[in-house]
Design a protein around this motif. Structure first.
Motif, PDB file in Angstrom:
ATOM      1  N   LEU A  44       0.846  -1.193   0.000  1.00 39.83           N
ATOM      2  CA  LEU A  44       0.000   0.000   0.000  1.00 39.83           C
ATOM      3  C   LEU A  44       0.882   1.244   0.000  1.00 39.83           C
ATOM      4  O   LEU A  44       1.856   1.326   0.746  1.00 39.83           O
ATOM      5  N   SER A  45       0.526   2.216  -0.822  1.00 43.55           N
ATOM      6  CA  SER A  45       1.351   3.410  -0.949  1.00 43.55           C
ATOM      7  C   SER A  45       0.480   4.625  -1.235  1.00 43.55           C
ATOM      8  O   SER A  45      -0.621   4.504  -1.763  1.00 43.55           O
ATOM      9  N   LEU A  46       1.005   5.809  -0.892  1.00 42.08           N
ATOM     10  CA  LEU A  46       0.350   7.058  -1.270  1.00 42.08           C
ATOM     11  C   LEU A  46       0.842   7.561  -2.618  1.00 42.08           C
ATOM     12  O   LEU A  46       0.309   8.522  -3.154  1.00 42.08           O
ATOM     13  N   LEU A  47       1.868   6.913  -3.167  1.00 39.06           N
ATOM     14  CA  LEU A  47       2.416   7.296  -4.462  1.00 39.06           C
ATOM     15  C   LEU A  47       2.072   6.233  -5.493  1.00 39.06           C
ATOM     16  O   LEU A  47       1.921   5.061  -5.169  1.00 39.06           O
ATOM     17  N   ASP A  48       1.983   6.651  -6.758  1.00 34.74           N
ATOM     18  CA  ASP A  48       1.607   5.711  -7.811  1.00 34.74           C
ATOM     19  C   ASP A  48       2.809   5.102  -8.517  1.00 34.74           C
ATOM     20  O   ASP A  48       2.651   4.401  -9.523  1.00 34.74           O
ATOM     21  N   SER A  49       4.015   5.358  -8.021  1.00 32.81           N
ATOM     22  CA  SER A  49       5.216   4.801  -8.640  1.00 32.81           C
ATOM     23  C   SER A  49       5.140   3.279  -8.653  1.00 32.81           C
ATOM     24  O   SER A  49       4.790   2.652  -7.662  1.00 32.81           O
ATOM     25  N   GLY A  59       2.616   0.251   4.061  1.00 26.64           N
ATOM     26  CA  GLY A  59       2.807  -1.068   4.655  1.00 26.64           C
ATOM     27  C   GLY A  59       2.341  -2.137   3.702  1.00 26.64           C
ATOM     28  O   GLY A  59       2.151  -1.886   2.506  1.00 26.64           O
ATOM     29  N   THR A  60       2.135  -3.330   4.206  1.00 24.80           N
ATOM     30  CA  THR A  60       1.682  -4.448   3.392  1.00 24.80           C
ATOM     31  C   THR A  60       0.418  -5.052   3.991  1.00 24.80           C
ATOM     32  O   THR A  60       0.156  -4.918   5.191  1.00 24.80           O
ATOM     33  N   PRO A  65     -10.176  -4.699   1.392  1.00 28.89           N
ATOM     34  CA  PRO A  65      -9.441  -3.650   2.106  1.00 28.89           C
ATOM     35  C   PRO A  65      -8.665  -4.208   3.284  1.00 28.89           C
ATOM     36  O   PRO A  65      -9.002  -5.278   3.796  1.00 28.89           O
ATOM     37  N   PRO A  66      -7.629  -3.512   3.729  1.00 29.06           N
ATOM     38  CA  PRO A  66      -6.812  -4.025   4.831  1.00 29.06           C
ATOM     39  C   PRO A  66      -7.568  -3.989   6.155  1.00 29.06           C
ATOM     40  O   PRO A  66      -8.448  -3.161   6.360  1.00 29.06           O
ATOM     41  N   THR A  67      -7.197  -4.880   7.035  1.00 25.19           N
ATOM     42  CA  THR A  67      -7.748  -4.935   8.378  1.00 25.19           C
ATOM     43  C   THR A  67      -6.580  -4.884   9.370  1.00 25.19           C
ATOM     44  O   THR A  67      -5.425  -5.108   8.985  1.00 25.19           O
ATOM     45  N   PRO A  68      -6.860  -4.625  10.650  1.00 21.48           N
ATOM     46  CA  PRO A  68      -5.762  -4.655  11.624  1.00 21.48           C
ATOM     47  C   PRO A  68      -5.039  -5.998  11.647  1.00 21.48           C
ATOM     48  O   PRO A  68      -3.845  -6.061  11.946  1.00 21.48           O
ATOM     49  N   THR A  72       0.450  -4.911   7.962  1.00 18.23           N
ATOM     50  CA  THR A  72       1.729  -4.728   8.656  1.00 18.23           C
ATOM     51  C   THR A  72       2.265  -3.360   8.284  1.00 18.23           C
ATOM     52  O   THR A  72       2.523  -3.088   7.104  1.00 18.23           O
ATOM     53  N   GLU A  73       2.417  -2.480   9.261  1.00 21.71           N
ATOM     54  CA  GLU A  73       2.843  -1.114   8.967  1.00 21.71           C
ATOM     55  C   GLU A  73       4.336  -1.039   8.688  1.00 21.71           C
ATOM     56  O   GLU A  73       5.119  -1.893   9.124  1.00 21.71           O
TER      57      GLU A  73
END
Length: 223
Positions: A44-49, A59-60, A65-68, A72-73
């Motif tokens: 997961l990223s805030l950038l589209d690279s 994180g991964t 969608p991700p759950t707790p 993994t942060e």
């Protein structure tokens, strides 16, 4: 055949209708999902690279969608996030509005009688204590995640509070021009049952700028 993911897009694979909807709702929050190079899970990223740089990824996760439980942060991302929020939260129009609202006639009880200050213990746990400020100081306004905005007069959940800024009795952020008097909350979580990190537009833009700069620096060092 897989294709590069963009906000609002998913890879071409066998997803049922509910999975497609959940994936879209997650991606609509301006996060980017990339297949892990190991073939298992997602980055997961805030950038589209693409491919994403794991060093600056959120994180991964093994689920979308991700759950707790699935998430993994990335500790380095957390350190960048805290640095950005510490530096820019006092200039965020949404945070400034919260501070003024707390000092208004309707919000005065929150600021003066139910102040919650985030203090860090040796274990990093947040300790919330009530009380009133002295010497003309009003209290603390929480800088919180937007994924679960509390009702007026309510305190956000500890896992949604990134930190707190000192405000005076008139709702002005103390030392605003210097970034304010900031206290980090180490109980903040990037992913909760309410969803993944959702920043205000102002802080999201500042964070992306910092990530782009970090990506550039890492690329130059690796060249």
């Amino acid at each position: 055949m897989a294709q590069r993911k963009r906000a609002g897009l998913i890879t071409r694979r066998s997803l049922d209708r509910n999975e497609v909807l959940l994936a879209y709702l997650f991606l609509h929050r301006t996060q980017y999902v990339h297949d892990s190079p190991t073939g298992s899970g997602h980055i997961l990223s805030l950038l589209d690279s693409a491919p994403p740089n794991p060093r600056i990824a959120i994180g991964t996760t093994t689920e979308i969608p991700p759950t707790p439980q699935s998430f993994t942060e990335n500790p380095h991302f957390v350190s960048i996030l805290q640095r950005v929020v510490r530096a820019h939260a006092a200039a965020d129009p949404r945070v400034q509005a919260d501070a003024l609202q707390f000092a208004s006639h309707a919000g005065a009880p929150l600021l003066n009688n139910q102040r919650r200050r985030v203090r860090q213990g040796g274990s990093g746990a947040a300790n919330y204590q009530g009380g009133t400020g002295g010497g003309g100081v009003g209290g603390w306004v929480h800088v919180h995640d937007q994924r679960a905005v509390p009702a007026f007069g309510r305190i956000p959940y500890p896992e949604d509070i990134m930190g707190s800024l000192l405000v005076d009795s008139e709702g002005n952020i103390v030392n605003r021009e210097q970034g304010g008097d900031w206290e980090e909350n180490r109980m903040y979580r990037l992913v909760t049952r309410a969803g993944i990190m959702t920043l205000s537009p102002f802080l999201r833009d500042r964070l992306r700028e910092a990530l782009v700069e970090e990506e550039r620096r890492v690329t130059e060092n690796d060249a």
